[in-house]
Design a protein around this motif. Structure first.
Motif, PDB file in Angstrom:
ATOM      1  N   VAL A 157      13.795  29.600 -40.353  1.00  0.00           N
ATOM      2  CA  VAL A 157      15.010  30.422 -40.413  1.00  0.00           C
ATOM      3  C   VAL A 157      15.629  30.326 -41.797  1.00  0.00           C
ATOM      4  O   VAL A 157      16.070  31.327 -42.375  1.00  0.00           O
ATOM      5  N   GLU A 158      15.661  29.133 -42.346  1.00  0.00           N
ATOM      6  CA  GLU A 158      16.183  28.960 -43.708  1.00  0.00           C
ATOM      7  C   GLU A 158      15.322  29.719 -44.719  1.00  0.00           C
ATOM      8  O   GLU A 158      15.835  30.355 -45.649  1.00  0.00           O
ATOM      9  N   LEU A 177      20.809  28.740 -38.512  1.00  0.00           N
ATOM     10  CA  LEU A 177      20.533  27.932 -37.332  1.00  0.00           C
ATOM     11  C   LEU A 177      21.155  26.553 -37.539  1.00  0.00           C
ATOM     12  O   LEU A 177      20.873  25.885 -38.533  1.00  0.00           O
ATOM     13  N   ALA A 178      22.023  26.174 -36.608  1.00  0.00           N
ATOM     14  CA  ALA A 178      22.651  24.845 -36.655  1.00  0.00           C
ATOM     15  C   ALA A 178      22.050  23.992 -35.550  1.00  0.00           C
ATOM     16  O   ALA A 178      21.817  24.476 -34.437  1.00  0.00           O
ATOM     17  N   TYR A 179      21.815  22.724 -35.844  1.00  0.00           N
ATOM     18  CA  TYR A 179      21.159  21.828 -34.885  1.00  0.00           C
ATOM     19  C   TYR A 179      22.070  20.664 -34.530  1.00  0.00           C
ATOM     20  O   TYR A 179      22.750  20.098 -35.398  1.00  0.00           O
ATOM     21  N   PHE A 180      22.077  20.287 -33.231  1.00  0.00           N
ATOM     22  CA  PHE A 180      22.858  19.152 -32.754  1.00  0.00           C
ATOM     23  C   PHE A 180      21.986  18.307 -31.828  1.00  0.00           C
ATOM     24  O   PHE A 180      21.402  18.835 -30.881  1.00  0.00           O
ATOM     25  N   VAL A 239      21.878  28.563 -28.117  1.00  0.00           N
ATOM     26  CA  VAL A 239      23.008  29.488 -28.102  1.00  0.00           C
ATOM     27  C   VAL A 239      22.778  30.506 -29.205  1.00  0.00           C
ATOM     28  O   VAL A 239      22.467  30.137 -30.343  1.00  0.00           O
ATOM     29  N   VAL A 240      22.908  31.796 -28.864  1.00  0.00           N
ATOM     30  CA  VAL A 240      22.857  32.849 -29.876  1.00  0.00           C
ATOM     31  C   VAL A 240      24.250  33.455 -29.993  1.00  0.00           C
ATOM     32  O   VAL A 240      24.840  33.882 -28.999  1.00  0.00           O
ATOM     33  N   HIS A 241      24.773  33.469 -31.197  1.00  0.00           N
ATOM     34  CA  HIS A 241      26.077  34.062 -31.503  1.00  0.00           C
ATOM     35  C   HIS A 241      25.816  35.196 -32.489  1.00  0.00           C
ATOM     36  O   HIS A 241      25.364  34.949 -33.616  1.00  0.00           O
ATOM     37  N   GLY A 242      26.035  36.435 -32.062  1.00  0.00           N
ATOM     38  CA  GLY A 242      25.691  37.552 -32.925  1.00  0.00           C
ATOM     39  C   GLY A 242      26.732  38.646 -32.966  1.00  0.00           C
ATOM     40  O   GLY A 242      27.566  38.784 -32.075  1.00  0.00           O
ATOM     41  N   ASP A 243      26.660  39.424 -34.033  1.00  0.00           N
ATOM     42  CA  ASP A 243      27.410  40.665 -34.157  1.00  0.00           C
ATOM     43  C   ASP A 243      26.596  41.558 -35.080  1.00  0.00           C
ATOM     44  O   ASP A 243      26.632  41.407 -36.303  1.00  0.00           O
ATOM     45  N   LEU A 244      25.836  42.465 -34.469  1.00  0.00           N
ATOM     46  CA  LEU A 244      24.925  43.310 -35.235  1.00  0.00           C
ATOM     47  C   LEU A 244      25.386  44.759 -35.257  1.00  0.00           C
ATOM     48  O   LEU A 244      24.586  45.675 -35.397  1.00  0.00           O
ATOM     49  N   GLY A 245      26.678  44.954 -35.087  1.00  0.00           N
ATOM     50  CA  GLY A 245      27.229  46.289 -35.141  1.00  0.00           C
ATOM     51  C   GLY A 245      27.722  46.810 -33.813  1.00  0.00           C
ATOM     52  O   GLY A 245      28.492  47.769 -33.760  1.00  0.00           O
ATOM     53  N   GLY A 246      27.287  46.178 -32.706  1.00  0.00           N
ATOM     54  CA  GLY A 246      27.697  46.636 -31.389  1.00  0.00           C
ATOM     55  C   GLY A 246      28.747  45.753 -30.756  1.00  0.00           C
ATOM     56  O   GLY A 246      29.027  45.877 -29.564  1.00  0.00           O
ATOM     57  N   ARG A 262      18.828  18.305 -26.912  1.00  0.00           N
ATOM     58  CA  ARG A 262      18.910  18.941 -28.222  1.00  0.00           C
ATOM     59  C   ARG A 262      19.577  20.292 -28.063  1.00  0.00           C
ATOM     60  O   ARG A 262      19.391  20.968 -27.056  1.00  0.00           O
ATOM     61  N   LEU A 263      20.306  20.679 -29.100  1.00  0.00           N
ATOM     62  CA  LEU A 263      21.003  21.958 -29.045  1.00  0.00           C
ATOM     63  C   LEU A 263      20.874  22.665 -30.383  1.00  0.00           C
ATOM     64  O   LEU A 263      21.088  22.065 -31.439  1.00  0.00           O
ATOM     65  N   ALA A 264      20.491  23.955 -30.343  1.00  0.00           N
ATOM     66  CA  ALA A 264      20.405  24.772 -31.557  1.00  0.00           C
ATOM     67  C   ALA A 264      21.255  26.016 -31.367  1.00  0.00           C
ATOM     68  O   ALA A 264      21.187  26.670 -30.322  1.00  0.00           O
ATOM     69  N   VAL A 265      22.077  26.329 -32.364  1.00  0.00           N
ATOM     70  CA  VAL A 265      22.935  27.517 -32.326  1.00  0.00           C
ATOM     71  C   VAL A 265      22.469  28.474 -33.419  1.00  0.00           C
ATOM     72  O   VAL A 265      22.493  28.143 -34.603  1.00  0.00           O
ATOM     73  N   LEU A 266      22.023  29.661 -32.986  1.00  0.00           N
ATOM     74  CA  LEU A 266      21.526  30.677 -33.905  1.00  0.00           C
ATOM     75  C   LEU A 266      22.619  31.718 -34.128  1.00  0.00           C
ATOM     76  O   LEU A 266      23.100  32.332 -33.172  1.00  0.00           O
ATOM     77  N   THR A 267      23.023  31.890 -35.373  1.00  0.00           N
ATOM     78  CA  THR A 267      24.049  32.875 -35.730  1.00  0.00           C
ATOM     79  C   THR A 267      23.376  34.039 -36.438  1.00  0.00           C
ATOM     80  O   THR A 267      22.644  33.855 -37.404  1.00  0.00           O
TER      81      THR A 267
END
Length: 363
Positions: free
Chosen positions: A145-146, A169-172, A190-197, A329-334
């Motif tokens: 992702v990076e 992507l943030a990892y915890f 967790v996916v946190h998005g804003d792609l126009g909608g 484990r927890l990953a948050v994808l923005t």
């Protein structure tokens, strides 16, 4: 933030070549991405998920001729008629940024494809335990992702509706040595998005399982019951044994609901007893979707029924961290979301609550 100039045709061709190189490299092997050719049901399920996603635009394909925004049913008919090889589908269709709407989703898909490919190449042959394999998969996803984030940034200038805040992507790590036995899932996403909608949040809890060379594994039915209680967020991710002769696919993901009948039968056999439900040996070779497809066209798509929907970051944190089965484990994808949430702050309360619960259990 200053707007970068839109990618030129030459830039877009360069991105297409990057995807084609990844695809060709992976398809030469019978394992990983190339192994999907031997798992026709997984391939078909993955393609249905992709083609039905709002993110899939379609494009002319050299093998099948011009096919722009064709109806998903027609795609499936075409695939059945042509045999639908992974090389053609992924190497030709999905290699083009124009196959994705918005275009930057190309970067997420190919980051995930490369992550699962390197994971399979570097770590699956050593066949470590599930938790360690999951750590390796997350590590590869973080790195890829990076690596692909600048490509997301470049492609976002093609769409005025796409926020250019990028892909992160943030990892915890939510489990300590004293807590591991209390965790009920190996990975929370967790996916946190804003792609126009509009802004959206989606959540999944994944329990990892290793499948043998024949695609079989033992499913812990008590674990299934925990995942079923996760408000639509419960999933299994299967790691497939790397067999040099038979080959094996990428990690695959399926919903915990696929095993709900097994839980019901076990409860009926016990006649209401509170005894453990035990295990059931299941063939999982052809269940679910390829991981990269699950992530991009399922969990990251707010219109897809894959994953659980949340109305806010706080609710997403509750869904992924509260109740039974806190993931280790927890990953948050923005994805293009406006602003920058401090997820460590959002999740801190839930991690502390989990610790307090464990202290109570130990007392």
């Amino acid at each position: 933030m200053e707007n970068a100039s839109a990618p030129s045709k030459q830039d877009l061709q360069g991105l297409t070549e990057i995807a084609a190189q990844i695809s060709n490299r992976r398809m030469r092997s019978r394992t990983g991405f190339g192994g999907l050719a031997r798992r026709r049901e997984v391939l078909a399920s993955s393609l249905r998920l992709a083609f039905r996603s709002q993110y899939f635009r379609g494009r002319p394909c050299a093998t099948w001729g011009p096919t722009w925004r064709i109806h998903p049913r027609e795609w499936e008919s075409l695939l059945a008629h042509e045999g639908g090889s992974p090389r053609t589908i992924f190497g030709e269709m999905l290699s083009q940024p124009s196959a994705f709407d918005p275009n930057p989703l190309w970067a997420l898909f190919w980051a995930a494809v490369e992550a699962e490919g390197k994971f399979h190449e570097l770590y699956v042959p050593y066949w470590s335990h599930e938790e360690r394999l999951t750590g390796h998969l997350v590590s590869q996803l973080l790195e890829r992702v990076e690596e692909f984030a600048p490509r997301w940034f470049a492609l976002s200038s093609l769409s005025q509706q796409t926020e250019r805040d990028g892909m992160r992507l943030a990892y915890f790590d939510t489990a300590t040595a004293s807590r591991e036995k209390f965790t009920g899932a190996d990975l929370g996403l967790v996916v946190h998005g804003d792609l126009g909608g509009g802004e959206f949040y989606k959540v999944a809890r994944l329990q990892a399982k290793k499948a043998n060379a024949r695609g079989r594994c033992r499913i812990d039915l008590d674990q299934v019951e925990v995942l079923l209680s996760a408000e639509g967020a419960g999933y299994f991710i299967f790691y497939h044994f790397a067999d040099a002769r038979q080959g094996s696919p990428t990690p695959t993901v399926c919903a915990a609901t696929d095993f709900a009948d097994d839980v019901g039968e076990a409860k009926k056999e016990r006649g209401g007893s509170k005894r453990e439900l035990g295990e059931k040996r299941r063939d999982v070779a052809n269940l679910g979707w390829d991981f990269a497809t699950f992530l991009t066209f399922g969990l990251a798509d707010p219109q897809s029924d894959v994953g659980a929907h949340a109305n806010s970051a706080v609710e997403a944190a509750r869904l992924v961290m509260a109740g039974r089965g806190v993931p280790s484990r927890l990953a948050v994808l923005t994805l293009g979301a406006r602003g920058r949430l401090d997820w460590s702050d959002v999740l801190r309360e839930h991690i502390r609550v989990a610790d307090d619960q464990i202290e109570d259990e130990e007392e």
